[in-house]
Scaffold this active site. Structure first.
Site, PDB file in Angstrom:
ATOM      1  N   ARG A 227      14.674  -2.971  -3.822  1.00 26.86           N
ATOM      2  CA  ARG A 227      13.651  -3.483  -4.741  1.00 26.86           C
ATOM      3  C   ARG A 227      14.311  -4.006  -6.000  1.00 26.86           C
ATOM      4  NH1 ARG A 227       8.447  -1.559  -3.523  1.00 26.86           N
ATOM      5  NH2 ARG A 227       8.359   0.199  -2.055  1.00 26.86           N
ATOM      6  N   TYR A 261       7.105 -12.291  -4.415  1.00 27.29           N
ATOM      7  CA  TYR A 261       5.884 -12.857  -4.984  1.00 27.29           C
ATOM      8  C   TYR A 261       5.917 -12.712  -6.504  1.00 27.29           C
ATOM      9  CZ  TYR A 261       4.473  -7.902  -4.421  1.00 27.29           C
ATOM     10  OH  TYR A 261       4.413  -6.536  -4.427  1.00 27.29           O
ATOM     11  N   ASP A 343      -0.850   8.416  -0.855  1.00 26.59           N
ATOM     12  CA  ASP A 343       0.394   8.693  -0.138  1.00 26.59           C
ATOM     13  C   ASP A 343       0.518  10.145   0.297  1.00 26.59           C
ATOM     14  OD1 ASP A 343       1.189   6.097  -0.269  1.00 26.59           O
ATOM     15  OD2 ASP A 343       2.742   6.379  -1.786  1.00 26.59           O
TER      16      ASP A 343
END
Length: 479
Positions: A227, A261, A343
């Site tokens: 990331r 994005y 989660d």
């Protein structure tokens, strides 16, 4: 009259909270998006209900990277009075969001357009930090945030039955304790609430046919994701025509894929680069789940990808590497007066961009059930059971589809096209028939998964069913 296909007769009016519903306390462990939305939902539908929100960090975490909000979540945002502020932080206009584009990219000289997901799969990229700030502003006065409170265990009363009203005891790492009437675990993939819940259930599992302790720990998928956030201005100077500046792009290749994005109104490019190793799926992952990585390490993994990808990755100065784990499909997510959301309940891979959406949907349904006038403390167990019936099957399906879609994007899904390129019957774009036909089959399977997500009920639609179940259990409606 008929409601949701069920013939019903109303027996009495629904009592108001002030008339008949005893108030109780709710504790939420975890102040991420799911925990915050849950507190906001409870506060909206029962402003008098006290909520304690426990966060393990010094403060609510406003860091993080890009987050995807699906169009169907807009209805929840509108219901909770959040939509206008979410519009302000979305990269695209929420009412005119864009659909992702997918490319075949492991071709060094240049890849090609694979397909473009239909418009009804529109997604809105946002920065995690911006979402948290908006949600914090909407926390109700009835919610108290406790920082630096990391749960280590909870204890239910020794003599507990489905409708017990005795307090639940919470124990924290700093040695302090607290009590609550209802406990919600929004404490992430390494959930202590899930651990304690399934340990207790295992101890009470007299027949021993099912190993309930297998659901305590998350399992390694065999996928790692790098990331990073990069400056759109810097990328624009390096390559003004780079597609990552404008759209959400999935770059697919054998054993690897990359999604980019723009977030923060287009000023930042979110980068998530996946590296897959099916042979390590389900194995114990040694080391830290999140660690620092180097740009060179990341670039090397994608050295054979097309120029746009290499340009983006060259700008990732301080990437982090995440070992992607998921929670096994749980047999239940509520027990007595304790429940799991987000989660903690169904941690999934990123390939649907659905993790955040599912946490919001969990929080909305659960919050409304808890705050409902027909949910006194003695009936919380029933409300949590309805939440489980409504939300758990949907989340389990989407988690499974997200994982299989990730393998498809990387051409490593068993029984499907494996990414091999050859020169048989090439078309004008240099794509052979084996590749062309295999890619078409993959595309259709991926779209089926996205259609499943799109066709599932929105939370306001699911709420109609949930409230009906609650009314039937409470005797407000007779079949």
């Amino acid at each position: 009259m008929t409601k949701c296909g069920i013939k019903v007769t109303y027996l009495s009016a629904v009592p108001s909270p002030s008339e008949s519903t005893p108030k109780f306390r709710v504790a939420i462990c975890g102040a991420g998006i799911g925990g915050l939305v849950l507190a906001i939902t409870i506060g909206k539908y029962d402003p008098s209900m006290p909520v304690d929100l426990y966060e393990g960090r010094d403060s609510i975490d406003t860091g993080g990277v890009g987050i995807i909000i699906a169009k169907k979540t807009h209805e929840v945002l509108i219901e909770l009075g959040l939509f206008d502020e979410f519009k302000q932080i979305s990269t695209y206009d929420l009412e005119r969001s864009r659909s992702p584009k997918i490319r075949r990219s492991d071709i060094r000289e240049g890849g090609y357009h694979w397909f473009h997901r239909p418009d009804h799969h529109e997604l809105s990229p946002m920065h995690h930090q911006d979402i948290i700030v908006v949600l914090q502003r909407h926390l109700p006065p009835s919610c108290t945030v406790h920082s630096k409170k990391r749960l280590v265990n909870y204890m239910e009363p020794e003599e507990v039955d489905a409708h017990s009203t005795s307090s639940i005891r919470l124990e924290f790492t700093d040695g302090t304790t607290a009590t609550t009437d209802v406990l919600i675990g929004a404490d992430g993939i390494r959930s202590v609430v899930r651990k304690t819940m399934f340990e207790a259930a295992s101890n009470d599992n007299e027949d021993g046919k099912t190993d309930l302790k297998q659901y305590i720990d998350a399992t390694f998928t065999g996928m790692s994701v790098y990331r990073a956030l990069i400056s759109a201005e810097t990328l624009g100077k390096e390559n003004p025509e780079n597609a990552s500046l404008r759209d959400m792009i999935m770059y697919s290749g054998k054993g690897r894929s990359l999604v980019t994005y723009p977030i923060a109104k287009g000023s930042i490019i979110n980068v998530a680069a996946f590296v897959c190793d099916p042979s390590s799926t389900g194995t114990h992952f040694e080391g830290r789940w999140v660690s620092d990585a180097t740009r060179d390490e990341l670039v090397e993994h994608f050295d054979d990808f097309e120029p746009d990808v290499r340009t983006v990755l060259e700008l990732c100065e301080k990437p982090t590497k995440w070992a992607l784990h998921v929670v096994k499909p749980l047999p239940f997510c509520a027990r007595n007066r304790v429940a799991l959301v987000g989660d903690a309940c169904h941690a999934m891979t990123n390939h649907f961009g659905a993790g955040t959406v599912q946490a919001i949907d969990d929080a909305f349904i659960l919050g409304r059930l808890i705050a409902h006038p027909l949910t006194p403390l003695s009936r919380v167990h029933d409300a949590l059971r309805i939440y489980e019936e409504i939300r758990l099957p949907v989340a389990r399906i989407l988690a499974s589809l997200s994982l299989s879609t990730g393998w498809m994007y990387s051409f490593m899904a068993p029984g499907y096209y494996d990414g091999t390129r050859n020169e048989d019957d090439e078309d004008d774009c240099g794509i052979g028939s084996y590749e062309r036909e295999g890619m078409e089959v993959l595309k259709q399977e991926i779209l089926k998964g996205w259609n499943t997500l799109h066709e599932s009920d929105s939370s306001p639609q699911a709420w109609v069913d949930a409230e009906l179940k609650l009314q039937v259990l409470a005797g407000q409606i007779a079949n």
